[in-house]
Design an enzyme around this catalytic site. Structure first.
Site, short mmCIF file in Angstrom:
data_model
loop_
_atom_site.label_atom_id
_atom_site.label_comp_id
_atom_site.label_asym_id
_atom_site.label_seq_id
_atom_site.Cartn_x
_atom_site.Cartn_y
_atom_site.Cartn_z
N ASP A 1 15.64 38.56 -5.16
CA ASP A 1 14.29 38.38 -4.25
C ASP A 1 13.00 38.41 -5.00
O ASP A 1 11.86 37.92 -4.69
CB ASP A 1 14.30 39.59 -2.78
CG ASP A 1 15.37 38.96 -1.88
OD1 ASP A 1 15.53 37.99 -1.89
OD2 ASP A 1 15.83 40.19 -1.57
N LYS B 1 22.54 43.66 2.71
CA LYS B 1 22.00 43.62 1.40
C LYS B 1 22.08 45.09 0.76
O LYS B 1 22.26 45.31 -0.35
CB LYS B 1 20.32 43.26 1.65
CG LYS B 1 20.20 41.81 1.38
CD LYS B 1 18.75 41.75 1.48
CE LYS B 1 18.44 39.97 1.37
NZ LYS B 1 17.11 39.62 1.06
#
Ligand code: ATR
Length: 275
Positions: free
Chosen positions: A105, A68
């Protein structure tokens, strides 16, 4: 090469990712042509994979552990929220080969909380966060955006919580892990972002009895769905929201961009992913 749009999730390990089930379910539900697969990619192979995927018909990808943060260096365009969080989980491959990176997210976290606790008022009081890892970063950005007046963080490794305070500023305070229960006295939003309570991980041992009855409590751990942390909160009378919805909702923006349909997160979606 086929013209069927392809997407997938890049990570390592990746076998247990629920994303292929989620996106596969949505493709089927909306009768869309497309595919979504799990792609096991090592850190050494990340750049090469990203450069090759578009020529294999990929229009985008999700990115998960451990890529990520690293994936950011290969992106040509990065959204403000991904920049702020310092990590990306959703990629779009443009026709000219350029890579657009976003982080959904925080969006997933917030959409889950709002769906699971419709009366939750972000402005009603402080939020207490256990943990200071990557998930906590995204959640802090989302909470601050939503207007939460104060965010208290407690992390086993205190300097990591302090680094978040340094990055995100005045609204954030840090409390020592051994005194973590103190932050619960005031908090009307309580979030576990640590891996404690997950199947195979250690138990969550911080005493929770100081939690306010009117607090909304959520956990990013979704295996088990009802973590001991959520069970304890439920017993105290708090509103609880499990972590599965965060995973489901974070997939929405990517799916919409890749396949042209905004997908629904509802009970049928949950059941499809859990089956
Ligand atoms: P993620 O990106 O999912 O947030 P991470 O960056 O590895 O994952 O963060 C995991 C979080 O769980 C961290 O806050 C970590 O605390 P440390 O920073 O002290 O490592 C927390 N965590 C993991 N195991 C823990 C344990 N046994 N006790 C307390 N906290 C723990």
């Amino acid at each position: 090469m086929t013209n069927i749009p392809r997407a997938g999730v890049i990570g390592n390990p990746i076998a247990h990712s629920l994303s292929p089930k989620l996106h596969g379910y949505w493709l089927n539900r909306y009768g869309l042509e497309g595919s979504y697969t799990a792609l096991k990619v090592t850190e050494d192979a990340l750049e090469k994979t990203l450069r090759e995927l578009p020529s294999q018909g990929f229009i985008g990808a999700n990115v998960t552990i451990p890529h990520k943060v690293n994936v950011m260096q290969f992106a040509d365009q990065i959204t403000d929220r991904a920049t702020l969080i310092g990590a990306a989980n959703t990629l779009i491959f443009k026709d000219d080969g350029r890579i657009f990176a976003d982080n959904t997210d925080g969006y997933g976290f917030m959409a889950n909380l709002r769906q699971g606790a419709p009366d939750w008022d972000p402005k009603a009081g402080p939020a207490a966060i256990f943990g200071a890892g990557g998930a906590a970063r995204a959640i802090i950005v989302a909470l601050a955006d939503a207007g939460v007046p104060e965010i208290i963080i407690s992390n086993r490794t205190r300097p990591k919580a302090e680094a978040l305070r340094d990055d995100f500023g005045a609204r954030i305070s840090v409390i020592d892990w051994v005194q973590a229960d103190k932050m619960l006295e005031e908090a009307n939003t309580v979030i576990n972002t640590t891996s404690l309570g997950m199947v195979g991980a250690q138990d969550f041992k911080v005493p929770l009895d100081k939690m306010r009855k009117d607090a909304v409590v959520t956990d990013i751990v979704y295996n088990p769905l009802k973590t001991p942390f959520l069970i304890a909160a439920e017993k105290l009378g708090c509103t609880t929201v499990d972590g599965l919805g965060m995973l489901l909702h974070q997939g929405v923006p990517g799916f919409e961009r890749w396949f042209g349909q905004r997908p629904e997160v509802d009970e049928a979606t949950r059941q499809a992913v859990l089956s």
